[in-house]
Design a protein around this motif. Structure first.
Motif, PDB file in Angstrom:
ATOM      1  N   PRO A   2      28.269   3.561 -79.914  1.00  0.00           N
ATOM      2  CA  PRO A   2      27.437   2.908 -80.932  1.00  0.00           C
ATOM      3  C   PRO A   2      28.246   2.557 -82.175  1.00  0.00           C
ATOM      4  CG  PRO A   2      26.976   5.271 -80.837  1.00  0.00           C
ATOM      5  CD  PRO A   2      27.855   4.961 -79.665  1.00  0.00           C
ATOM      6  N   LYS A   3      27.808   1.479 -82.838  1.00  0.00           N
ATOM      7  CA  LYS A   3      28.437   1.031 -84.083  1.00  0.00           C
ATOM      8  C   LYS A   3      27.427   1.214 -85.211  1.00  0.00           C
ATOM      9  CE  LYS A   3      28.882  -3.126 -82.638  1.00  0.00           C
ATOM     10  NZ  LYS A   3      29.228  -4.570 -82.621  1.00  0.00           N
ATOM     11  N   GLY A  28      34.712   5.613 -93.016  1.00  0.00           N
ATOM     12  CA  GLY A  28      34.865   5.130 -91.658  1.00  0.00           C
ATOM     13  C   GLY A  28      33.862   4.096 -91.190  1.00  0.00           C
ATOM     14  N   PHE A  29      32.942   3.721 -92.038  1.00  0.00           N
ATOM     15  CA  PHE A  29      32.000   2.668 -91.659  1.00  0.00           C
ATOM     16  C   PHE A  29      32.715   1.319 -91.600  1.00  0.00           C
ATOM     17  CE2 PHE A  29      28.916   5.787 -93.309  1.00  0.00           C
ATOM     18  CZ  PHE A  29      27.964   5.758 -92.290  1.00  0.00           C
ATOM     19  N   SER A 252      28.902  11.688 -98.321  1.00  0.00           N
ATOM     20  CA  SER A 252      30.093  11.939 -97.500  1.00  0.00           C
ATOM     21  C   SER A 252      30.051  13.321 -96.860  1.00  0.00           C
ATOM     22  CB  SER A 252      31.362  11.794 -98.350  1.00  0.00           C
ATOM     23  OG  SER A 252      31.473  10.484 -98.879  1.00  0.00           O
ATOM     24  N   GLU A 253      29.561  14.307 -97.611  1.00  0.00           N
ATOM     25  CA  GLU A 253      29.499  15.672 -97.092  1.00  0.00           C
ATOM     26  C   GLU A 253      28.537  15.794 -95.916  1.00  0.00           C
ATOM     27  OE1 GLU A 253      30.822  15.761-101.325  1.00  0.00           O
ATOM     28  OE2 GLU A 253      29.297  14.700-100.147  1.00  0.00           O
ATOM     29  N   LEU A 258      28.492  11.809 -87.811  1.00  0.00           N
ATOM     30  CA  LEU A 258      29.109  10.530 -87.497  1.00  0.00           C
ATOM     31  C   LEU A 258      30.489  10.650 -86.858  1.00  0.00           C
ATOM     32  CD1 LEU A 258      28.986   7.377 -87.880  1.00  0.00           C
ATOM     33  CD2 LEU A 258      30.055   7.738 -90.114  1.00  0.00           C
ATOM     34  N   LYS A 259      31.188  11.751 -87.130  1.00  0.00           N
ATOM     35  CA  LYS A 259      32.602  11.857 -86.744  1.00  0.00           C
ATOM     36  C   LYS A 259      32.865  11.632 -85.255  1.00  0.00           C
ATOM     37  CE  LYS A 259      33.832  14.746 -90.696  1.00  0.00           C
ATOM     38  NZ  LYS A 259      34.336  16.075 -91.163  1.00  0.00           N
TER      39      LYS A 259
END
Length: 262
Positions: A2-3, A28-29, A252-253, A258-259
């Motif tokens: 997935p994107k 990273g998006f 971000s935390e 997502l990683k």
């Protein structure tokens, strides 16, 4: 795989809006979306996209007077000319920002108002929007929204949205499947994704996610998103998945979920 697109209206509230593009790219998006760009010049936003190597996935056409509680005008009688102007403005911004999908919000209906009248106006306006957007190679998307978050919102169910698209029968009119809203109104997410993804006349043009019920990160709450992401991939969805959620703490935390997908 997935994107994902960061929704900059909800995510990164610790930064000024124009600084959120860089923050999303650092995390990273590869794409972003947001509700409305109209407080800024399109060229200014385009610069932020280009400088950070980001794709614009989606934004909304002007929704009427948001500050006074309006949530779209597409179904509102007497607002047809304003709706046409909103589509024109949305398409102007899309021409600069490069996105190929534009969301038009249906608007609110009171209990004492005529639903059939609103529906007729809605279909007429969507037909116009799809026709104008087709000239620019853009898809119009409509989104069912739950009435807990937006009481009185006109469009609430996936099957109703698909039926409207079927009636208009425009190849560039599709449904925006927000999993958060769908879970609250209907549930049975996986079966609805399977049912609607491959529909010949409409289908799913964009997907959004959030944890249910608090609308935080997708790894918080009652839904099994890793399973749903795998399912969405298997169904051949190639668009971006918009992360339209309110971070529980720092944006971000909270991106541990997502990683695995970066």
């Amino acid at each position: 795989m997935p994107k994902f697109a960061a929704n900059l209206t909800m995510m990164y509230p610790e930064h000024a809006f124009l600084d959120r593009f860089a923050a999303a790219a650092r995390d990273g998006f590869e794409a972003v979306e947001f509700l409305f760009p109209y407080d800024f010049e399109a060229s200014e936003i385009k610069t932020r996209l280009t400088d950070n190597g980001l794709t614009q996935a989606l934004f909304n056409a002007p929704p009427g007077d948001w500050s006074k509680g309006e949530r779209g005008i597409a179904s509102l009688p007497g607002r047809e000319e304003e709706f046409r102007q909103s589509v024109e403005k949305g398409l102007e911004y899309a021409a600069t920002l490069g996105n190929k999908k534009l969301h038009v919000m249906a608007g609110l209906i009171a209990r004492n108002q005529n639903r059939d009248e609103h529906r007729a106006i809605y279909l007429k306006n969507l037909e116009y929007a799809a026709k104008e957007a087709q000239k620019a190679g853009i898809t119009i998307v409509i989104e069912p929204i739950n009435t807990r978050d937006i009481p009185g919102f006109f469009l609430n169910r996936q099957d109703e949205a698909q039926q409207i698209c079927d009636e208009i029968n425009a190849k560039n009119l599709q449904v925006q499947f927000d999993i958060y809203h769908c879970q609250i109104v209907e549930g049975d997410i996986a079966m609805k994704l399977k049912r609607d993804m491959k529909r010949p006349n409409a289908g799913i043009g964009h997907i959004q996610i959030a944890g249910v019920p608090e609308r935080h990160e997708p790894d918080i709450g009652e839904l099994n998103y890793p399973y749903l992401f795998e399912l969405i991939d298997s169904l051949g969805y190639e668009g971006f998945i918009g992360c339209e959620y309110k971070p529980k703490a720092g944006t971000s935390e909270g991106l541990g979920w997502l990683k695995p997908y970066l």
